[in-house]
Design an enzyme around this catalytic site. Structure first.
Site, short mmCIF file in Angstrom:
data_model
loop_
_atom_site.label_atom_id
_atom_site.label_comp_id
_atom_site.label_asym_id
_atom_site.label_seq_id
_atom_site.Cartn_x
_atom_site.Cartn_y
_atom_site.Cartn_z
N GLN A 73 0.83 -1.21 0.00
CA GLN A 73 0.00 0.00 0.00
C GLN A 73 0.85 1.24 0.00
OE1 GLN A 73 -1.91 1.44 3.70
NE2 GLN A 73 -3.84 1.11 2.65
N GLY A 74 0.81 2.00 -1.09
CA GLY A 74 1.59 3.24 -1.18
C GLY A 74 0.68 4.44 -0.99
N SER A 132 0.92 6.60 2.41
CA SER A 132 1.65 7.61 3.19
C SER A 132 2.87 8.13 2.44
CB SER A 132 2.12 7.00 4.51
OG SER A 132 1.04 6.42 5.20
N SER A 172 4.71 -1.15 3.86
CA SER A 172 4.96 -2.49 4.38
C SER A 172 5.04 -3.48 3.22
CB SER A 172 3.83 -2.94 5.32
OG SER A 172 3.65 -2.00 6.35
N GLU A 188 -10.52 -1.81 6.56
CA GLU A 188 -9.43 -2.01 7.51
C GLU A 188 -9.93 -1.85 8.93
OE1 GLU A 188 -5.01 -0.23 8.49
OE2 GLU A 188 -6.02 0.31 6.65
C1 LIG Z 1 4.19 -0.45 11.28
C2 LIG Z 1 3.63 0.53 10.32
C3 LIG Z 1 3.23 0.09 9.08
C4 LIG Z 1 2.70 0.99 8.15
N1 LIG Z 1 2.37 0.53 6.91
C5 LIG Z 1 1.95 1.40 5.97
C6 LIG Z 1 1.71 0.98 4.63
O1 LIG Z 1 1.87 -0.20 4.30
N2 LIG Z 1 1.32 1.87 3.72
C7 LIG Z 1 1.12 3.18 4.05
O2 LIG Z 1 0.72 3.94 3.18
N3 LIG Z 1 1.34 3.65 5.30
C8 LIG Z 1 1.76 2.78 6.27
N4 LIG Z 1 2.02 3.24 7.55
C9 LIG Z 1 1.91 4.66 7.81
C10 LIG Z 1 0.85 5.09 8.80
O3 LIG Z 1 -0.41 5.06 8.23
C11 LIG Z 1 1.25 6.48 9.30
O4 LIG Z 1 2.42 6.33 10.06
C12 LIG Z 1 0.20 7.15 10.13
O5 LIG Z 1 -0.94 7.46 9.37
C13 LIG Z 1 0.71 8.39 10.83
O6 LIG Z 1 1.34 9.26 9.97
P1 LIG Z 1 2.82 9.86 10.29
O7 LIG Z 1 3.67 8.69 10.58
O8 LIG Z 1 3.19 10.75 9.21
O9 LIG Z 1 2.64 10.66 11.62
P2 LIG Z 1 2.17 12.20 11.75
O10 LIG Z 1 0.92 12.38 10.99
O11 LIG Z 1 3.30 13.10 11.44
O12 LIG Z 1 1.84 12.26 13.29
C14 LIG Z 1 2.82 12.55 14.30
C15 LIG Z 1 2.07 12.78 15.61
O13 LIG Z 1 1.21 13.91 15.46
C16 LIG Z 1 -0.11 13.57 15.78
N5 LIG Z 1 -1.04 14.31 14.91
C17 LIG Z 1 -0.98 14.49 13.58
N6 LIG Z 1 -2.03 15.18 13.14
C18 LIG Z 1 -2.79 15.45 14.21
C19 LIG Z 1 -4.03 16.12 14.43
N7 LIG Z 1 -4.74 16.64 13.42
N8 LIG Z 1 -4.49 16.17 15.67
C20 LIG Z 1 -3.81 15.62 16.72
N9 LIG Z 1 -2.65 14.99 16.60
C21 LIG Z 1 -2.14 14.90 15.35
C22 LIG Z 1 -0.20 12.08 15.52
O14 LIG Z 1 -1.26 11.49 16.26
C23 LIG Z 1 1.16 11.62 15.98
O15 LIG Z 1 1.15 11.45 17.37
C24 LIG Z 1 2.55 2.35 8.49
C25 LIG Z 1 2.94 2.78 9.76
C26 LIG Z 1 3.48 1.90 10.67
C27 LIG Z 1 3.89 2.41 11.99
#
Ligand SMILES: Cc1cc2nc3c(=O)[nH]c(=O)nc-3n(C[C@H](O)[C@H](O)[C@H](O)COP(=O)(O)OP(=O)(O)OC[C@H]3O[C@@H](n4cnc5c(N)ncnc54)[C@H](O)[C@@H]3O)c2cc1C
Lengths: 395, 328
Positions: free
Chosen positions: A128-129, A131, A163, A246
């Site tokens: 899944q691409g 993020s 992933s 999901e």
């Molecule tokens: C193990 C793992 C597997 C994954 N696999 C995939 C995958 O296969 N494909 C894919 O596309 N993505 C994948 N992801 C990505 C995942 O969906 C994102 O990590 C997630 O949506 C959070 O985005 P970010 O990491 O950019 O964090 P950010 O959005 O930068 O968040 C950082 C912090 O800020 C907080 N925050 C952000 N916005 C707000 C708001 N509006 N209000 C309050 N707090 C806020 C968050 O809660 C968090 O605590 C994976 C992530 C993990 C950890």
């Protein structure tokens, strides 16, 4: 409110149990956590066995090659598989839970014919691409560009946290096709074969030291327009279908696994000695185990509630956010407790002094991602506050 | 399996909600606590109406003059009682109706207001003593019936919940045996689940009160529900309520049909989750209301205080957590 399974459901359970008993011993040994080709082979072998036995795509509609099973049968399937110690969907996760259902819901007949059989048989692995480095919680702000050039889209940009990228055949991808439209209105859903020229994969190391996910770079990557699912710029709506899948059914196996784990931890607590007594004699620890037992009893009941709601309405309800929030935080508490129980053995991510610290600490580290992946807890609370309680939106 | 309310169950819940909101609306509730307190804080006229609506005879078989429904229906009814803060020994009288004889019939018809106390409690605090017709004592050997007039106790001058007057009793009279140990065990199980249902109603109502206030109150030029710190408090309140709902309904269905689960887990889990939801929601709802939340005028404290009372009935956190650990 009826928690009794029907005769047909019980028959389904009995047949499944018998098959699991017979099939599981035929599986090859479990590969090492870091052996990705091995893990892919293991997961897809299992998927093939399910396919041959008629259990693949159980909850998919019959037209899509599935069995059209009810949500309750799907629940039974997940529960029994977990109890029997069957492999988890693993590398087949995105295909079976995201890409497949989305293609079935929003794709063309040709796309259904082309992609769904490979997902069901375990031949094709999807990733899944969605993020990007600049678009996580605010997914709709994604910038990876796709520009139309005749019959092709030309993709430039990057994705992150993908992933299984290293072992995937296809990527379900969200790209920006109209940079001038409001952010939700300029996104398109594309199918990208991972062997297309111009794709570079850079594995990312996780807190466990493994390469669970990767950063994926797209450099003039060309895919046919026919790889688009849904209309151009309508990708956000198409995606919402996937995300609701999901949040509806993804954690059934894990609730069962956590219930088993609590029993294992109690066993362990009764053996581990602290000074003159066992860890089980520690009232605080014992009561925490009792409390977590209640939490998982409730989460299991909520699972049945959500499954029943899906059976009636046909779609997983908004209750998924409620479930995901509580489940992910409670699962972390179980591992907090395991950590406490292990005491200094928790410093070893390998078995030490006869304690199962290897597995427990590996899972403890892994559980840190539960409140982040698939929508962080903060985002889930926004969803609950805004969509269920009707509080004003952020912006 | 279909773990959703049937049409009849939905109709029942709606009907009882209409009844409760009609007969014990906020004005009547505030009148009782602020202006016209009555002995034992139970209004006999209202009690009779509750009996006529089936609050006490709900699970008595139709052949014996009851409504003939199950625990699954009873929790829906008692949840509504919690939502409007109906006072009095509702659960105890409901349980007494199952004892048959004059006692059961009197409880079912509303003629007898029946209270319950656990002999193991320390200190022993009897609720609503001034209005009780019968007091049931749960002890090691079962249930005994005691005449409230024979109970000598000191009235607690400042009970935390103004709706739940208390008497401190040093020793309970002997009385007469009306139930064996098995019946007492059944009382404890059913009492825990019905009390959990009341807590569920309290938890849900507190979520509504907080959310409503968060949508109306403005600071910094916007409604406070737009601030995440407040929104997330409300969201957690909803999550706790829904978790408790799943546990309570599931325990009730398991009481009716024990093969679908394990009562040793389902009952303490339901009570624990519901107590947790009601008491923690009470604190969060106070926080969301700011200074108003600290006033007598706003209802939140009345819900929180009642939740504290219920959290000690038919098993508190310690007892439930130990019981659950014992199943591992
Ligand atoms: C193990 C793992 C597997 C994954 N696999 C995939 C995958 O296969 N494909 C894919 O596309 N993505 C994948 N992801 C990505 C995942 O969906 C994102 O990590 C997630 O949506 C959070 O985005 P970010 O990491 O950019 O964090 P950010 O959005 O930068 O968040 C950082 C912090 O800020 C907080 N925050 C952000 N916005 C707000 C708001 N509006 N209000 C309050 N707090 C806020 C968050 O809660 C968090 O605590 C994976 C992530 C993990 C950890």
């Amino acid at each position: 409110m009826d928690l009794r399974y029907t005769e047909a459901e019980e028959r389904f359970r009995a047949e499944l149990r018998a098959w699991l008993d017979e099939a599981l011993p035929k599986l090859p040994p479990k590969p090492d956590r870091n052996d990705w080709p091995g893990r892919r082979a293991y997961d897809t072998t299992w998927q093939r066995m399910l396919f041959d036995a008629g259990y693949a795509g159980l909850h998919w509609p019959v037209e899509a090659g599935g069995k059209g099973a009810t949500p309750t049968e799907h629940l039974i399937y997940l529960e029994e598989s977990e109890r029997a110690g069957a492999p988890y969907v693993g590398a087949n996760f995105v295909g079976l839970l995201h890409a497949g259902p989305t293609i079935n819901a929003a794709g063309s007949d040709e796309q259904r014919r082309k992609y769904l059989p490979g997902i069901l048989s375990g031949e094709d692995v999807w990733c899944q691409g969605f993020s990007e480095p600049g678009a996580g919680s605010d997914l709709a702000s994604l910038r990876c560009r796709a520009v139309r050039d005749g019959d092709e889209y030309v993709i430039n940009g990057s994705k992150i946290w993908t992933s299984h990228a290293e072992v995937a055949d296809y990527c379900e991808m969200l790209v920006r096709t109209d940079p001038d439209a409001p952010k939700h209105k300029g996104i398109t859903w594309l199918i990208v074969p991972m062997d297309t020229p111009g794709i570079t994969i850079r594995p990312l190391e996780t807190v466990m030291g493994t390469s669970e996910f990767a950063e994926v770079f797209f450099d003039d990557v060309r895919v046919p327009v026919g790889n688009r699912v849904g209309e151009e710029n309508d990708g956000w709506r198409v995606t919402m279908v996937t995300l609701s899948f999901e949040r509806g059914t993804a954690f059934v196996s894990e609730v069962v696994a956590c219930q088993k784990l609590l029993h294992d931890l109690a066993e362990l607590a009764k053996k581990v000695t602290r000074r003159q007594a066992t860890a089980w004699d520690d009232v605080a620890l014992r009561r925490e185990l009792g409390h977590l037992t209640a939490e998982f009893e409730a989460l299991w009941a909520l699972t049945k509630w959500n499954v029943s709601e899906a059976s009636r309405s046909g779609v997983p309800g908004i209750g998924g956010s409620v479930f995901k929030l509580r489940f992910s935080e409670t699962k972390q508490k179980v591992y907090d407790l395991a950590h406490r129980l292990l005491d200094r053995a928790a410093l070893c991510v390998e078995d030490v002094a006869g304690l199962p610290s290897g597995h427990l600490m590996d899972e403890r580290l892994s559980s840190l991602s539960y409140t982040i992946a698939a929508g962080t807890s903060q985002i889930q609370r926004n969803i609950v506050g805004e969509r269920i309680l009707g509080l004003p939106k952020e912006r | 399996m279909d773990f959703q309310l049937s049409e009849d169950q939905r109709d029942l819940a709606t009907g009882v909600r209409e009844f409760c909101e009609g007969r014990f609306d906020r004005d009547r509730m505030r009148d009782l606590v602020d202006k016209n307190r009555v002995p034992g804080m139970v209004d006999r006229a209202l009690w009779t109406e509750l009996a006529e609506t089936g609050f006490f005879s709900l699970r008595v078989p139709e052949a014996e003059g009851g409504v003939g429904l199950g625990s699954a229906e009873a929790v829906l009814v008692y949840e509504e009682a919690g939502r409007v803060l109906l006072p009095g020994p509702l659960v105890a009288t409901h349980l007494a109706a199952s004892l048959g004889g004059d006692l059961g019939a009197g409880a079912a018809s509303g003629e007898l207001i029946v209270g319950v106390v656990d002999a193991e409690d320390s200190p022993i605090l009897v609720e609503h003593l001034d209005v009780l017709d019968v007091l049931l004592v749960l002890d090691e050997d079962g249930i005994r019936r005691v005449a409230p007039s024979s109970v000598s106790g000191t009235a607690v001058k400042n009970p935390v919940d103004p709706f739940t007057p208390l008497h401190h009793v040093e020793a309970l009279p002997e009385g007469t045996r009306v139930g064996d140990a098995d019946t007492a065990a059944r009382f404890r199980r059913e009492g825990a689940v019905l009390t959990a249902a009341v807590q569920l109603g309290i938890a849900g109502r507190l979520t509504e009160l907080a959310t409503q206030y968060a949508k109306e109150r403005e600071q910094f030029g916007r409604v406070i529900g737009g601030f995440q710190a407040v929104k997330h408090l409300c969201a957690e309140m909803l999550v706790r309520t829904e978790i408790a709902r799943a546990a309570v309904y599931s325990a009730a269905v398991t009481l009716d049909d024990p093969v679908v689960g394990d009562l040793a887990v389902a009952v303490p889990a339901a009570k624990l989750m519901a107590d947790d939801a009601a008491t923690r929601n009470g604190k969060d709802a106070t926080q969301v209301h700011g200074g108003m939340g600290f006033t007598w005028e706003v209802d939140v404290h009345l819900y929180l205080k009642r939740a504290w009372v219920h959290a000690t009935q038919f098993g508190g956190a310690e007892e439930n957590e130990e019981a659950l650990a014992a199943t591992l």
